[in-house]
Enzyme design. Structure first.
Site, PDB file in Angstrom:
ATOM      1  N   LYS A  81      15.444  -0.334  -2.462  1.00  0.00           N
ATOM      2  CA  LYS A  81      14.062  -0.462  -1.990  1.00  0.00           C
ATOM      3  C   LYS A  81      13.297  -1.556  -2.726  1.00  0.00           C
ATOM      4  O   LYS A  81      12.281  -2.041  -2.229  1.00  0.00           O
ATOM      5  CB  LYS A  81      13.321   0.868  -2.133  1.00  0.00           C
ATOM      6  CG  LYS A  81      13.036   1.316  -3.554  1.00  0.00           C
ATOM      7  CD  LYS A  81      12.294   2.640  -3.590  1.00  0.00           C
ATOM      8  CE  LYS A  81      12.025   3.107  -5.018  1.00  0.00           C
ATOM      9  NZ  LYS A  81      11.161   2.215  -5.762  1.00  0.00           N
ATOM     10  N   ASP A  82      13.765  -1.935  -3.919  1.00  0.00           N
ATOM     11  CA  ASP A  82      13.071  -2.962  -4.703  1.00  0.00           C
ATOM     12  C   ASP A  82      13.445  -4.381  -4.290  1.00  0.00           C
ATOM     13  O   ASP A  82      12.745  -5.336  -4.654  1.00  0.00           O
ATOM     14  CB  ASP A  82      13.374  -2.796  -6.196  1.00  0.00           C
ATOM     15  CG  ASP A  82      12.742  -1.553  -6.787  1.00  0.00           C
ATOM     16  OD1 ASP A  82      11.747  -1.060  -6.213  1.00  0.00           O
ATOM     17  OD2 ASP A  82      13.240  -1.072  -7.828  1.00  0.00           O
ATOM     18  N   ARG A 130       1.899   2.754   0.211  1.00  0.00           N
ATOM     19  CA  ARG A 130       2.514   3.639   1.207  1.00  0.00           C
ATOM     20  C   ARG A 130       2.196   5.093   0.881  1.00  0.00           C
ATOM     21  O   ARG A 130       1.793   5.866   1.760  1.00  0.00           O
ATOM     22  CB  ARG A 130       4.035   3.406   1.228  1.00  0.00           C
ATOM     23  CG  ARG A 130       4.807   4.407   2.095  1.00  0.00           C
ATOM     24  CD  ARG A 130       6.312   4.207   1.945  1.00  0.00           C
ATOM     25  NE  ARG A 130       6.744   4.387   0.576  1.00  0.00           N
ATOM     26  CZ  ARG A 130       6.982   5.558  -0.002  1.00  0.00           C
ATOM     27  NH1 ARG A 130       6.821   6.680   0.692  1.00  0.00           N
ATOM     28  NH2 ARG A 130       7.392   5.632  -1.254  1.00  0.00           N
ATOM     29  N   ARG A 131       2.402   5.467  -0.375  1.00  0.00           N
ATOM     30  CA  ARG A 131       2.107   6.842  -0.772  1.00  0.00           C
ATOM     31  C   ARG A 131       0.619   7.126  -0.721  1.00  0.00           C
ATOM     32  O   ARG A 131       0.186   8.185  -0.270  1.00  0.00           O
ATOM     33  CB  ARG A 131       2.666   7.095  -2.177  1.00  0.00           C
ATOM     34  CG  ARG A 131       4.187   7.149  -2.216  1.00  0.00           C
ATOM     35  CD  ARG A 131       4.730   7.210  -3.624  1.00  0.00           C
ATOM     36  NE  ARG A 131       6.197   7.312  -3.630  1.00  0.00           N
ATOM     37  CZ  ARG A 131       6.977   6.796  -4.560  1.00  0.00           C
ATOM     38  NH1 ARG A 131       6.446   6.135  -5.582  1.00  0.00           N
ATOM     39  NH2 ARG A 131       8.293   6.932  -4.483  1.00  0.00           N
ATOM     40  N   ARG A 148       1.506   3.476 -13.864  1.00  0.00           N
ATOM     41  CA  ARG A 148       2.691   2.646 -14.094  1.00  0.00           C
ATOM     42  C   ARG A 148       3.511   3.243 -15.221  1.00  0.00           C
ATOM     43  O   ARG A 148       3.117   4.198 -15.860  1.00  0.00           O
ATOM     44  CB  ARG A 148       2.270   1.203 -14.445  1.00  0.00           C
ATOM     45  CG  ARG A 148       1.656   0.404 -13.303  1.00  0.00           C
ATOM     46  CD  ARG A 148       2.669   0.057 -12.217  1.00  0.00           C
ATOM     47  NE  ARG A 148       3.854  -0.565 -12.758  1.00  0.00           N
ATOM     48  CZ  ARG A 148       3.971  -1.857 -13.063  1.00  0.00           C
ATOM     49  NH1 ARG A 148       2.950  -2.659 -12.896  1.00  0.00           N
ATOM     50  NH2 ARG A 148       5.102  -2.343 -13.540  1.00  0.00           N
ATOM     51  N   ARG A 154       5.422   8.644 -16.519  1.00  0.00           N
ATOM     52  CA  ARG A 154       4.539   9.156 -15.470  1.00  0.00           C
ATOM     53  C   ARG A 154       4.468  10.691 -15.510  1.00  0.00           C
ATOM     54  O   ARG A 154       3.394  11.276 -15.351  1.00  0.00           O
ATOM     55  CB  ARG A 154       5.011   8.669 -14.107  1.00  0.00           C
ATOM     56  CG  ARG A 154       4.981   7.155 -13.968  1.00  0.00           C
ATOM     57  CD  ARG A 154       5.303   6.709 -12.562  1.00  0.00           C
ATOM     58  NE  ARG A 154       5.610   5.283 -12.524  1.00  0.00           N
ATOM     59  CZ  ARG A 154       5.626   4.540 -11.424  1.00  0.00           C
ATOM     60  NH1 ARG A 154       5.357   5.098 -10.254  1.00  0.00           N
ATOM     61  NH2 ARG A 154       5.918   3.266 -11.475  1.00  0.00           N
ATOM     62  N   CYS A 241       7.412  -5.255   0.643  1.00  0.00           N
ATOM     63  CA  CYS A 241       7.846  -4.022  -0.014  1.00  0.00           C
ATOM     64  C   CYS A 241       6.677  -3.152  -0.485  1.00  0.00           C
ATOM     65  O   CYS A 241       6.829  -1.947  -0.659  1.00  0.00           O
ATOM     66  CB  CYS A 241       8.721  -4.357  -1.228  1.00  0.00           C
ATOM     67  SG  CYS A 241      10.267  -5.190  -0.835  1.00  0.00           S
TER      68      CYS A 241
END
Length: 305
Positions: A81-82, A130-131, A148, A154, A241
């Site tokens: 995904k990155d 997106r989230r 971050r 996190r 992305c």
């Protein structure tokens, strides 16, 4: 090959993912030895800037790709995904594998079973548009603030009460053996993941035929088809992305269902689409999904979002 040099990020998760690739190759090449080359990406260095404020592609991958191009490594391991949607010059994805989990999950200090149980005006840490868009489309009262750092960082911020919750990719949580911290998993058909989320991508130089032959043996067809279908939708609508776009390609036997959404970053304007067809027509289905999204105003939404 007697020795394979592998370029990867230096985080705990990246090294675990690299070990997955090492094990997959070793099963078929028992005499091969490996050298792990740890590289700090720009994303590892700059841990403060929200992801959606990054203008450059390859924030987590470009330094690793550079090492591969310069023959400092034979292959590179990425979270698929990155990887930027545009193909990297001189490099190809030789294998896609281990996409067992594509869904997101929510981590909350007090275990809950749904978003409805978060407090009114709750503070959720996420650096993903997106989230953020999906959270706010379900719960407009939530405060989505940038967060971050690596997965452990996190989770610690949530446990210390700096955030009421955070949303992370379940695949990373599972690989780090931290599933006991998860409150609940989102259904990927409802809370759509990032294209190719959960899959590992192994890059090699396009002219390194020996390495590419070796990688073809560990390529997982389902992981590749689902990931590439999702990424193709993203490419066709010209989204990056870090945009508020989610795509999920669900394989069921000979059929493929594609779910997609495009939104503004505050989740007030949302486009959701779903199509189904033959798995062998995955590229055509991705084209159709992109066309449907664009007809519904996806380009304008992304431009103005």
């Amino acid at each position: 090959m007697d020795m394979i040099r592998i370029a990867t990020r230096s985080s705990s998760l990246a090294l675990i993912q690299t070990q997955t690739v090492v094990e997959a190759i070793s099963k078929r090449n028992r005499k091969t030895e490996f050298e792990i080359i740890e590289i700090k990406s720009q994303g590892d260095i700059d841990k403060k800037k929200p992801l959606w404020k990054l203008s450059e592609a390859g924030f987590f991958t470009s330094a690793i790709e550079a090492a591969l191009r310069e023959n400092q490594a034979d292959i590179a391991v990425h979270s698929y995904k990155d990887l930027p949607i545009e193909a990297a010059n001189g490099l190809v994805v030789g294998a896609v594998l281990d996409r067992r989990y594509c869904q997101d999950c929510l981590i909350c200090k007090n275990k809950i079973k749904s978003l409805d149980e978060l407090p009114k005006g709750g503070k959720v840490g996420t650096s993903s548009l997106r989230r953020k868009a999906q959270l706010l489309s379900f719960r407009p009262d939530l405060r989505c603030e940038p967060i971050r750092g690596n997965v452990h960082t996190r989770i610690n911020q949530v446990e210390k009460g700096e955030f009421d919750a955070t949303v992370l990719a379940y695949a990373g949580i599972e690989r780090l053996e931290l599933t006991d911290t998860v409150s609940f998993e989102f259904k990927p058909t409802e809370f759509l993941p990032s294209p190719a989320q959960g899959a590992l991508a192994v890059q090699a130089r396009a002219n390194d035929h020996e390495v590419l032959k070796l990688l073809s043996a560990i390529d997982d067809a389902k992981s590749r088809v689902s990931s590439d279908t999702e990424r193709l939708v993203l490419h066709k609508i010209k989204a990056g992305c870090h945009t508020p776009v989610g795509v999920y390609a669900k394989i069921e036997g000979e059929f493929l269902e594609i779910y997609a959404f495009v939104a503004d970053e505050n989740g007030k304007n949302v486009i959701r689409k779903k199509i189904k067809g033959q798995l062998k027509a995955a590229v055509k289905l991705a084209d159709e999904m992109a066309s449907e999204l664009l007809k519904s105003g996806a380009a304008e939404l992304l431009k103005n979002g």
